[in-house]
Design an enzyme around this catalytic site. Structure first.
Site, PDB file in Angstrom:
ATOM      1  N   GLY A  31       0.816  -1.209   0.000  1.00  0.00           N
ATOM      2  CA  GLY A  31       0.000   0.000   0.000  1.00  0.00           C
ATOM      3  C   GLY A  31       0.847   1.254   0.000  1.00  0.00           C
ATOM      4  O   GLY A  31       2.027   1.218  -0.351  1.00  0.00           O
ATOM      5  N   HIS A  37       4.159   1.548  -7.956  1.00  0.00           N
ATOM      6  CA  HIS A  37       3.100   0.534  -7.912  1.00  0.00           C
ATOM      7  C   HIS A  37       2.205   0.646  -9.154  1.00  0.00           C
ATOM      8  O   HIS A  37       1.771  -0.367  -9.718  1.00  0.00           O
ATOM      9  CB  HIS A  37       2.228   0.721  -6.660  1.00  0.00           C
ATOM     10  N   GLY A 167       8.676  -5.263  -8.818  1.00  0.00           N
ATOM     11  CA  GLY A 167       9.517  -4.166  -9.299  1.00  0.00           C
ATOM     12  C   GLY A 167      10.993  -4.510  -9.249  1.00  0.00           C
ATOM     13  O   GLY A 167      11.456  -5.181  -8.326  1.00  0.00           O
ATOM     14  N   ASP A 170      13.354  -3.525  -6.109  1.00  0.00           N
ATOM     15  CA  ASP A 170      13.740  -4.500  -5.075  1.00  0.00           C
ATOM     16  C   ASP A 170      14.360  -5.695  -5.796  1.00  0.00           C
ATOM     17  O   ASP A 170      13.769  -6.779  -5.860  1.00  0.00           O
ATOM     18  CB  ASP A 170      12.507  -4.895  -4.269  1.00  0.00           C
ATOM     19  N   ARG A 207       8.590   4.918   1.443  1.00  0.00           N
ATOM     20  CA  ARG A 207       9.395   5.446   2.552  1.00  0.00           C
ATOM     21  C   ARG A 207       9.925   6.851   2.262  1.00  0.00           C
ATOM     22  O   ARG A 207      10.452   7.494   3.169  1.00  0.00           O
ATOM     23  CB  ARG A 207      10.539   4.480   2.876  1.00  0.00           C
TER      24      ARG A 207
END
Ligand code: AMP
Length: 332
Positions: A31, A37, A167, A170, A207
């Site tokens: 989320g 995203h 993605g 990461d 973040r």
């Protein structure tokens, strides 16, 4: 777009879609949805991320939103991680034709029925990938990838997708999950989506919300460190020299060290498949390149740093021309 919160509910929706002949696509997220995203959701919808892409006619796209407690360490940000399901749903609805069929947002107890904050998930079974998880983020976040692999296994078992989107931001997670799916014969195709960046080159991340203005500026040092490595690789190629891991690492490290607000966790140059040390002597690289018909080997340059209260990561694959160019275009 439906909001589904139970395992039974998502199984029922998926079986109905499959009975209609649709292919099931899963986009797992925690989320606090952002442009990164959205790129995954657009890819799942059958487009390439460009505006106006229509969803693939046969796709039933499920976006899961679950802040998974078992992948956070005891001193990490599980409690403060941004959560706003209504805002996430508005962002997905705004995608028009790329809006997914369903948001799957289970509670912690739905995923971990024995969960309690003191004792954790109390699972007797977990999924652990060895080797690939030992370095990079695995070294500084013990247990993190066990949490990721276990929850992704659960999500794959609950949703049973034909294809799942992850993605490249990461990158280690992607390789760990690829290995897990291969080792355990999980019947799903994993699709990797390129890293989406802010206009100043910073990789989009939930973040980033933790960063105040000076820290947000300092966050640029990660993508700049990567572009320094790419530029050094290009200089080596132009000079007819092999691209050496150590040289890339030094270039990235020097740039990150130049940012006093960034506390380096790691700067690593590794083999993108094994995530282990590349065989980096110039002679070995020349021999390896010759064996591959003059093609340069790929090297993953991965960085992690703490900026303010955020731990940020970024990477580029040197030797992957498209990935190099995307990074240079975004960092200017
Ligand atoms: P998260 O919500 O951070 O767990 O991320 C969910 C998925 O979105 C993961 O597969 C991430 O790799 C992917 N993702 C996160 N940020 C980005 C980005 N900037 N570009 C592309 N994919 C991303």
């Amino acid at each position: 777009m439906d909001r589904i919160t139970t395992v039974a509910g998502v199984r029922a929706a998926v079986s109905a879609a499959r009975a209609r002949g649709q292919r099931i696509a899963l986009v797992p997220t925690m989320g606090a949805l952002h442009a990164g995203h959205v790129a995954l959701v657009r890819a799942a919808a059958g487009g390439d991320g460009a505006a106006g892409d229509a969803p693939g006619a046969g796709e039933f796209v499920v976006v899961s939103i679950f802040v998974n407690p078992t992948q956070f360490g005891p001193d990490e940000d599980f409690g403060s991680y941004p959560r706003d399901l209504d805002a996430d749903e508005r962002a997905l609805t705004a995608l028009g034709t790329a809006t997914p069929a369903a948001v799957y947002a289970p509670t912690v107890r739905e995923v971990y029925p024995r969960w309690d904050p003191e004792h954790g998930a109390d699972l007797a079974t977990s999924v652990s990938v060895s080797g690939l998880t030992e370095r990079l983020c695995g070294a500084s976040r013990p247990g993190h990838f066990d949490g990721v692999c276990t929850v992704v296994t659960k999500l794959l078992n609950q949703v049973d997708p034909d294809v799942a989107y992850f993605g490249r931001k990461d990158f280690q997670q992607l390789q760990v999950l690829r290995r897990m799916v291969a080792d355990l014969d999980v019947d799903v195709e994993l699709v990797a989506v390129p890293t989406v960046r802010e206009p100043d080159g910073v990789a989009t991340s939930s973040r980033n919300a933790y960063l105040d203005e000076p820290d947000r500026v300092a966050a640029r040092s990660l993508s700049r460190a990567l572009s320094a490595a790419v530029r050094r690789a290009r200089a080596s190629r132009e000079a007819g020299r092999p691209v050496e891991a150590e040289v890339l690492r030094d270039a990235a490290t020097a740039t990150l060290e130049g940012e006093p607000r960034a506390r380096i966790d790691y700067v690593e140059v590794v083999d993108p498949e094994t995530l282990g040390p590349p065989d980096h002597t110039p002679a070995a690289e020349r021999d390896a390149a010759a064996a591959r018909g003059g093609e340069e080997r790929e090297l993953l340059v991965a960085v992690a740093a703490h900026v303010g209260s955020a731990r940020l990561i970024d990477n580029v694959v040197v030797g992957d021309a498209a990935d190099e160019q995307r990074l240079l275009d975004a960092t200017g």
